[in-house]
Design a protein around this motif. Structure first.
Motif, PDB file in Angstrom:
ATOM      1  N   UNK A 131       0.836  -1.201   0.000  1.00 30.12           N
ATOM      2  CA  UNK A 131       0.000   0.000   0.000  1.00 30.12           C
ATOM      3  C   UNK A 131       0.869   1.249   0.000  1.00 30.12           C
ATOM      4  N   UNK A 132       0.333   2.300  -0.556  1.00 31.26           N
ATOM      5  CA  UNK A 132       1.034   3.589  -0.524  1.00 31.26           C
ATOM      6  C   UNK A 132       0.005   4.710  -0.493  1.00 31.26           C
ATOM      7  N   UNK A 133       0.431   5.815   0.077  1.00 32.18           N
ATOM      8  CA  UNK A 133      -0.442   6.975   0.206  1.00 32.18           C
ATOM      9  C   UNK A 133      -0.083   7.966  -0.896  1.00 32.18           C
ATOM     10  N   UNK A 134      -1.010   8.175  -1.823  1.00 31.68           N
ATOM     11  CA  UNK A 134      -0.766   9.091  -2.942  1.00 31.68           C
ATOM     12  C   UNK A 134      -0.755  10.533  -2.476  1.00 31.68           C
ATOM     13  N   UNK A 135      -1.643  10.851  -1.574  1.00 29.87           N
ATOM     14  CA  UNK A 135      -1.734  12.164  -0.942  1.00 29.87           C
ATOM     15  C   UNK A 135      -2.513  11.947   0.359  1.00 29.87           C
ATOM     16  N   UNK A 136      -2.539  12.907   1.256  1.00 26.30           N
ATOM     17  CA  UNK A 136      -3.235  12.678   2.528  1.00 26.30           C
ATOM     18  C   UNK A 136      -4.674  12.183   2.312  1.00 26.30           C
ATOM     19  N   UNK A 137      -4.972  11.011   2.850  1.00 27.06           N
ATOM     20  CA  UNK A 137      -6.306  10.450   2.750  1.00 27.06           C
ATOM     21  C   UNK A 137      -6.597   9.696   1.477  1.00 27.06           C
ATOM     22  N   UNK A 178      -5.336   6.439  -0.509  1.00 28.21           N
ATOM     23  CA  UNK A 178      -4.508   5.242  -0.491  1.00 28.21           C
ATOM     24  C   UNK A 178      -4.795   4.377  -1.708  1.00 28.21           C
ATOM     25  N   UNK A 179      -3.753   3.707  -2.194  1.00 32.64           N
ATOM     26  CA  UNK A 179      -3.874   2.703  -3.244  1.00 32.64           C
ATOM     27  C   UNK A 179      -3.034   1.503  -2.866  1.00 32.64           C
ATOM     28  N   UNK A 180      -3.241   0.406  -3.557  1.00 32.97           N
ATOM     29  CA  UNK A 180      -2.468  -0.802  -3.306  1.00 32.97           C
ATOM     30  C   UNK A 180      -1.908  -1.325  -4.625  1.00 32.97           C
ATOM     31  N   UNK A 181      -0.637  -1.694  -4.610  1.00 30.86           N
ATOM     32  CA  UNK A 181       0.003  -2.333  -5.751  1.00 30.86           C
ATOM     33  C   UNK A 181       0.003  -3.832  -5.499  1.00 30.86           C
ATOM     34  N   UNK A 182      -0.348  -4.593  -6.517  1.00 32.64           N
ATOM     35  CA  UNK A 182      -0.460  -6.040  -6.412  1.00 32.64           C
ATOM     36  C   UNK A 182       0.566  -6.661  -7.351  1.00 32.64           C
ATOM     37  N   UNK A 229      -8.873   2.797  -7.938  1.00 29.07           N
ATOM     38  CA  UNK A 229      -9.444   3.931  -7.210  1.00 29.07           C
ATOM     39  C   UNK A 229      -8.615   4.269  -5.978  1.00 29.07           C
ATOM     40  N   UNK A 230      -8.803   5.492  -5.478  1.00 29.94           N
ATOM     41  CA  UNK A 230      -8.211   5.896  -4.199  1.00 29.94           C
ATOM     42  C   UNK A 230      -9.152   5.471  -3.080  1.00 29.94           C
ATOM     43  N   UNK A 231      -8.570   5.165  -1.909  1.00 29.33           N
ATOM     44  CA  UNK A 231      -9.354   4.752  -0.753  1.00 29.33           C
ATOM     45  C   UNK A 231      -8.997   5.629   0.437  1.00 29.33           C
ATOM     46  N   UNK A 255      -8.546   4.824   3.554  1.00 24.01           N
ATOM     47  CA  UNK A 255      -7.625   4.253   4.541  1.00 24.01           C
ATOM     48  C   UNK A 255      -6.783   3.151   3.903  1.00 24.01           C
ATOM     49  N   UNK A 256      -5.691   2.833   4.576  1.00 22.57           N
ATOM     50  CA  UNK A 256      -4.804   1.779   4.105  1.00 22.57           C
ATOM     51  C   UNK A 256      -5.522   0.424   4.107  1.00 22.57           C
ATOM     52  N   UNK A 257      -6.307   0.170   5.132  1.00 19.07           N
ATOM     53  CA  UNK A 257      -7.015  -1.112   5.211  1.00 19.07           C
ATOM     54  C   UNK A 257      -8.059  -1.249   4.102  1.00 19.07           C
ATOM     55  N   UNK A 258      -8.691  -0.143   3.709  1.00 22.45           N
ATOM     56  CA  UNK A 258      -9.637  -0.185   2.593  1.00 22.45           C
ATOM     57  C   UNK A 258      -8.923  -0.527   1.285  1.00 22.45           C
ATOM     58  N   UNK A 259      -7.726   0.000   1.101  1.00 23.96           N
ATOM     59  CA  UNK A 259      -6.951  -0.287  -0.104  1.00 23.96           C
ATOM     60  C   UNK A 259      -6.546  -1.761  -0.143  1.00 23.96           C
ATOM     61  N   UNK A 260      -6.141  -2.313   0.997  1.00 24.72           N
ATOM     62  CA  UNK A 260      -5.779  -3.736   1.064  1.00 24.72           C
ATOM     63  C   UNK A 260      -7.006  -4.596   0.770  1.00 24.72           C
ATOM     64  N   UNK A 261      -8.143  -4.254   1.333  1.00 25.68           N
ATOM     65  CA  UNK A 261      -9.375  -5.003   1.097  1.00 25.68           C
ATOM     66  C   UNK A 261      -9.734  -4.983  -0.391  1.00 25.68           C
ATOM     67  N   UNK A 262      -9.602  -3.832  -1.041  1.00 23.72           N
ATOM     68  CA  UNK A 262      -9.891  -3.725  -2.473  1.00 23.72           C
ATOM     69  C   UNK A 262      -8.929  -4.594  -3.285  1.00 23.72           C
ATOM     70  N   UNK A 263      -7.664  -4.609  -2.897  1.00 29.05           N
ATOM     71  CA  UNK A 263      -6.686  -5.443  -3.592  1.00 29.05           C
ATOM     72  C   UNK A 263      -7.026  -6.921  -3.444  1.00 29.05           C
TER      73      UNK A 263
END
Length: 64
Positions: free
Chosen positions: A11-17, A19-23, A45-47, A49-57
């Motif tokens: 996961x990485x934060x593109x800007x404050x608030x 988050x995206x995840x690379x798979x 898409x942007x999420x 929170x970090x956990x939302x990005x992981x869930x999407x991945x």
């Protein structure tokens, strides 16, 4: 349906608030044909929170 143990999620934060995840698939030993191997892809898409990005991945991996 792919198994999430075959992939790594970073996961990485593109800007404050935002988050995206690379798979990335785990590297397999042996010969591969160049141009036929996916190195990684990113959640579309942007999420919030970090956990939302992981869930999407994880959902994307299950859909493979």
């Amino acid at each position: 349906m792919a198994n999430k143990s075959q992939f790594s999620i970073v996961t990485y934060q593109r800007s404050p608030g935002n988050w995206r995840a690379a798979i990335s698939p785990h590297a397999h030993s042996g010969i591969s044909i160049q141009g036929r191997t996916t190195v990684s892809f990113v959640t579309p898409d942007d999420y919030a929170s970090e956990s939302d990005a992981v869930f999407a991945a994880e959902k994307i991996i299950k859909a493979l």
